[in-house]
Design a protein around this motif. Sequence first.
Motif, PDB file in Angstrom:
ATOM      1  N   ILE A 333       0.852  -1.200   0.000  1.00 44.62           N
ATOM      2  CA  ILE A 333       0.000   0.000   0.000  1.00 44.62           C
ATOM      3  C   ILE A 333       0.882   1.243   0.000  1.00 44.62           C
ATOM      4  O   ILE A 333       1.694   1.433   0.917  1.00 44.62           O
ATOM      5  N   PHE A 334       0.708   2.065  -1.023  1.00 43.22           N
ATOM      6  CA  PHE A 334       1.543   3.265  -1.154  1.00 43.22           C
ATOM      7  C   PHE A 334       0.624   4.488  -1.160  1.00 43.22           C
ATOM      8  O   PHE A 334      -0.139   4.702  -2.107  1.00 43.22           O
ATOM      9  N   LEU A 335       0.652   5.250  -0.072  1.00 47.32           N
ATOM     10  CA  LEU A 335      -0.231   6.423   0.038  1.00 47.32           C
ATOM     11  C   LEU A 335       0.581   7.702  -0.131  1.00 47.32           C
ATOM     12  O   LEU A 335       1.786   7.716   0.185  1.00 47.32           O
ATOM     13  N   ASP A 336      -0.066   8.787  -0.579  1.00 44.03           N
ATOM     14  CA  ASP A 336       0.667  10.061  -0.614  1.00 44.03           C
ATOM     15  C   ASP A 336       0.620  10.676   0.791  1.00 44.03           C
ATOM     16  O   ASP A 336      -0.052  10.155   1.691  1.00 44.03           O
ATOM     17  N   SER A 337       1.303  11.815   0.962  1.00 42.38           N
ATOM     18  CA  SER A 337       1.478  12.303   2.329  1.00 42.38           C
ATOM     19  C   SER A 337       0.158  12.775   2.943  1.00 42.38           C
ATOM     20  O   SER A 337      -0.075  12.630   4.137  1.00 42.38           O
ATOM     21  N   SER A 357      -2.400   0.425  21.068  1.00 48.94           N
ATOM     22  CA  SER A 357      -2.012   0.590  19.669  1.00 48.94           C
ATOM     23  C   SER A 357      -2.930  -0.273  18.805  1.00 48.94           C
ATOM     24  O   SER A 357      -3.690  -1.103  19.328  1.00 48.94           O
ATOM     25  N   LEU A 358      -2.850  -0.082  17.480  1.00 46.05           N
ATOM     26  CA  LEU A 358      -3.746  -0.829  16.587  1.00 46.05           C
ATOM     27  C   LEU A 358      -3.031  -2.060  16.025  1.00 46.05           C
ATOM     28  O   LEU A 358      -1.811  -2.041  15.827  1.00 46.05           O
ATOM     29  N   THR A 359      -3.791  -3.091  15.759  1.00 53.14           N
ATOM     30  CA  THR A 359      -3.200  -4.269  15.122  1.00 53.14           C
ATOM     31  C   THR A 359      -3.040  -3.965  13.634  1.00 53.14           C
ATOM     32  O   THR A 359      -3.685  -3.047  13.094  1.00 53.14           O
ATOM     33  N   THR A 360      -2.218  -4.747  12.981  1.00 58.40           N
ATOM     34  CA  THR A 360      -2.016  -4.549  11.541  1.00 58.40           C
ATOM     35  C   THR A 360      -3.348  -4.717  10.811  1.00 58.40           C
ATOM     36  O   THR A 360      -3.677  -3.961   9.890  1.00 58.40           O
ATOM     37  N   GLU A 361      -4.131  -5.700  11.250  1.00 62.22           N
ATOM     38  CA  GLU A 361      -5.422  -5.948  10.602  1.00 62.22           C
ATOM     39  C   GLU A 361      -6.339  -4.716  10.712  1.00 62.22           C
ATOM     40  O   GLU A 361      -6.952  -4.291   9.728  1.00 62.22           O
ATOM     41  N   GLU A 362      -6.373  -4.134  11.909  1.00 64.55           N
ATOM     42  CA  GLU A 362      -7.216  -2.946  12.108  1.00 64.55           C
ATOM     43  C   GLU A 362      -6.759  -1.804  11.195  1.00 64.55           C
ATOM     44  O   GLU A 362      -7.565  -1.077  10.624  1.00 64.55           O
ATOM     45  N   LEU A 363      -5.464  -1.698  11.047  1.00 62.34           N
ATOM     46  CA  LEU A 363      -4.894  -0.631  10.232  1.00 62.34           C
ATOM     47  C   LEU A 363      -5.251  -0.838   8.755  1.00 62.34           C
ATOM     48  O   LEU A 363      -5.671   0.100   8.063  1.00 62.34           O
ATOM     49  N   LEU A 364      -5.112  -2.064   8.300  1.00 60.78           N
ATOM     50  CA  LEU A 364      -5.433  -2.361   6.898  1.00 60.78           C
ATOM     51  C   LEU A 364      -6.925  -2.126   6.635  1.00 60.78           C
ATOM     52  O   LEU A 364      -7.301  -1.620   5.574  1.00 60.78           O
ATOM     53  N   ASN A 365      -7.743  -2.446   7.629  1.00 65.64           N
ATOM     54  CA  ASN A 365      -9.185  -2.183   7.478  1.00 65.64           C
ATOM     55  C   ASN A 365      -9.456  -0.686   7.352  1.00 65.64           C
ATOM     56  O   ASN A 365     -10.279  -0.260   6.543  1.00 65.64           O
ATOM     57  N   LEU A 366      -8.736   0.100   8.162  1.00 64.69           N
ATOM     58  CA  LEU A 366      -8.901   1.564   8.095  1.00 64.69           C
ATOM     59  C   LEU A 366      -8.595   2.068   6.697  1.00 64.69           C
ATOM     60  O   LEU A 366      -9.338   2.887   6.131  1.00 64.69           O
ATOM     61  N   VAL A 367      -7.504   1.560   6.147  1.00 67.85           N
ATOM     62  CA  VAL A 367      -7.087   2.009   4.813  1.00 67.85           C
ATOM     63  C   VAL A 367      -8.136   1.595   3.785  1.00 67.85           C
ATOM     64  O   VAL A 367      -8.538   2.395   2.924  1.00 67.85           O
ATOM     65  N   SER A 368      -8.610   0.364   3.899  1.00 71.53           N
ATOM     66  CA  SER A 368      -9.560  -0.083   2.868  1.00 71.53           C
ATOM     67  C   SER A 368     -10.894   0.659   2.993  1.00 71.53           C
ATOM     68  O   SER A 368     -11.558   0.931   1.987  1.00 71.53           O
ATOM     69  N   GLU A 369     -11.250   1.044   4.228  1.00 68.24           N
ATOM     70  CA  GLU A 369     -12.486   1.843   4.394  1.00 68.24           C
ATOM     71  C   GLU A 369     -12.380   3.175   3.655  1.00 68.24           C
ATOM     72  O   GLU A 369     -13.354   3.722   3.167  1.00 68.24           O
ATOM     73  N   LYS A 370     -11.135   3.712   3.604  1.00 71.89           N
ATOM     74  CA  LYS A 370     -10.934   5.006   2.933  1.00 71.89           C
ATOM     75  C   LYS A 370     -11.035   4.866   1.417  1.00 71.89           C
ATOM     76  O   LYS A 370     -11.141   5.848   0.693  1.00 71.89           O
ATOM     77  N   ARG A 371     -10.922   3.624   0.933  1.00 78.06           N
ATOM     78  CA  ARG A 371     -11.044   3.313  -0.499  1.00 78.06           C
ATOM     79  C   ARG A 371     -10.117   4.150  -1.371  1.00 78.06           C
ATOM     80  O   ARG A 371     -10.527   4.743  -2.364  1.00 78.06           O
ATOM     81  N   TYR A 372      -8.833   4.251  -0.968  1.00 78.66           N
ATOM     82  CA  TYR A 372      -7.878   4.932  -1.848  1.00 78.66           C
ATOM     83  C   TYR A 372      -7.687   4.064  -3.081  1.00 78.66           C
ATOM     84  O   TYR A 372      -7.380   2.869  -2.972  1.00 78.66           O
ATOM     85  N   SER A 373      -7.849   4.666  -4.250  1.00 78.93           N
ATOM     86  CA  SER A 373      -7.887   3.874  -5.476  1.00 78.93           C
ATOM     87  C   SER A 373      -6.562   3.142  -5.719  1.00 78.93           C
ATOM     88  O   SER A 373      -6.546   2.012  -6.191  1.00 78.93           O
ATOM     89  N   HIS A 374      -5.439   3.760  -5.324  1.00 75.17           N
ATOM     90  CA  HIS A 374      -4.135   3.150  -5.609  1.00 75.17           C
ATOM     91  C   HIS A 374      -3.604   2.384  -4.395  1.00 75.17           C
ATOM     92  O   HIS A 374      -2.441   2.089  -4.311  1.00 75.17           O
TER      93      HIS A 374
END
Length: 376
Positions: A333-337, A357-374
């Motif tokens: 996963i490559f996000l801009d700043s 702190s958050l687990t890796t799974e929780e973090l990945l879920n957060l990112v996917s909820e944001k639906r960043y196209s890339h």
Amino acid sequence: MYQIMINDTTLRDGEQAAGVAFNLEEKVAIAQFLDAIGVHELEVGIPAMGEEEIRAIVAIRNLDLNAKLLGWNRAVLSDIKASIACGLERVHIAIPVSGVQIAAKFHGQWRVSLQKLKDCISFALDQGLWVSVGGEDSSRADENFLQDVAMLSQEWGASRFRFCDTVGVLDPFRTHLKVKHLVSTLSIPIEIHTHNDFGLATANALAGIKAGALSVNTTVNGLGERAGNAALEEVIMALKCIYSVDLGIQTQHLLKLSQLVAKASGANVQPWKAIVGENTFAHESGIHAHGVLQNPVTYEPYAPEDVGWERRLVIGKHSGRHSLSNLLEQHGIFLDSQETQAILDVVRQQSILKKRSLTTEELLNLVSEKRYSHAT
Ligand SMILES: CC(=O)SCCNC(=O)CCNC(=O)[C@H](O)C(C)(C)COP(=O)(O)OP(=O)(O)OC[C@H]1O[C@@H](n2cnc3c(N)ncnc32)[C@H](O)[C@@H]1OP(=O)(O)O
Ligand SMILES: O=C(O)CCC(=O)C(=O)O
């Protein structure tokens, strides 16, 4: 520095921690582990406690370990006989040396107690045993009396004298002064035994060694009476990393040993406990994680593998962009700043809500909820 020996007393003073009771299998497993990693000497227990304890000590003795084995005794002949019944070849004989202890425990009759010590040493030597003497409460004893007891012990045939800070009231400076004085007047080696009532047990043990003590009592995880003893893992690693004294002990197994003793004692280690606590090599803060990603030496005094740990970068309230991006990139996963900052803002809120702190799974879920196209 000279050759220093560890005399680990997890199986004696460690087990004296209120509520701790090892069974035979646990005592044997701990003794085997300590021996396997190269600990030089083990105080295996108190034979005078009776059948159960004797059975465990005999089982340890029958293992034929490399470590020397020592039984703890009062200055009481039946105690020494119990040690002999265990087949031990080395006995430690303790007597209180402070005014307060002699008054409370022996009605002030120090002559009687010294005579008992003499008789016990003499009996043990006649049986061909190696004898160590412990001055219980040495740190609060009158200095001249302590000196006399230590000198007499030497004269009567003891091979080592244990200086005990029984209630942990010394600081490193006073420990150094007192131990140095004993070392300069005795020809037998001094052993340092410290307690952690003010959080100074390890520091005082090191001060005793600096002052010339050749043997040091430790316990795994610092287990022991009240606030515990100098922790084996702390003393070994401090000697190795701060004083460059390698005791020849296989430190990479210290974490496993700690876990074994934690389980057997039912006493968990706090996360920030030096060397063996689970946070020892966990980095959350952004500035730290950024530094560690460039070079771990920025925030680590030694490598995690040296004691059996793996480094962990965790994402939580204090994280920064670098460690978040690093973790996400490991998952492709490559996000801009801007996106990274947006995720960080949510991480901070979530960490406060969850109080962790958050687990890796929780973090990945957060990112996917944001639906960043890339982002995938
Ligand atoms: C600083 C330390 O850590 S010292 C080690 C402490 N460890 C322990 O006490 C754990 C194991 N202890 C035990 O199992 C028991 O206390 C035993 C088997 C040793 C003795 O049990 P008991 O006979 O029931 O006596 P109890 O424990 O109530 O009292 C202690 C006795 O030892 C005597 N004593 C204490 N220290 C010493 C010593 N160094 N030398 C000689 N006698 C001593 C006390 O004066 C008291 O004697 P008394 O019975 O004649 O009055
Ligand atoms: O061995 C001794 O003399 C006593 C040891 C001890 O546990 C202490 O003094 O805290």
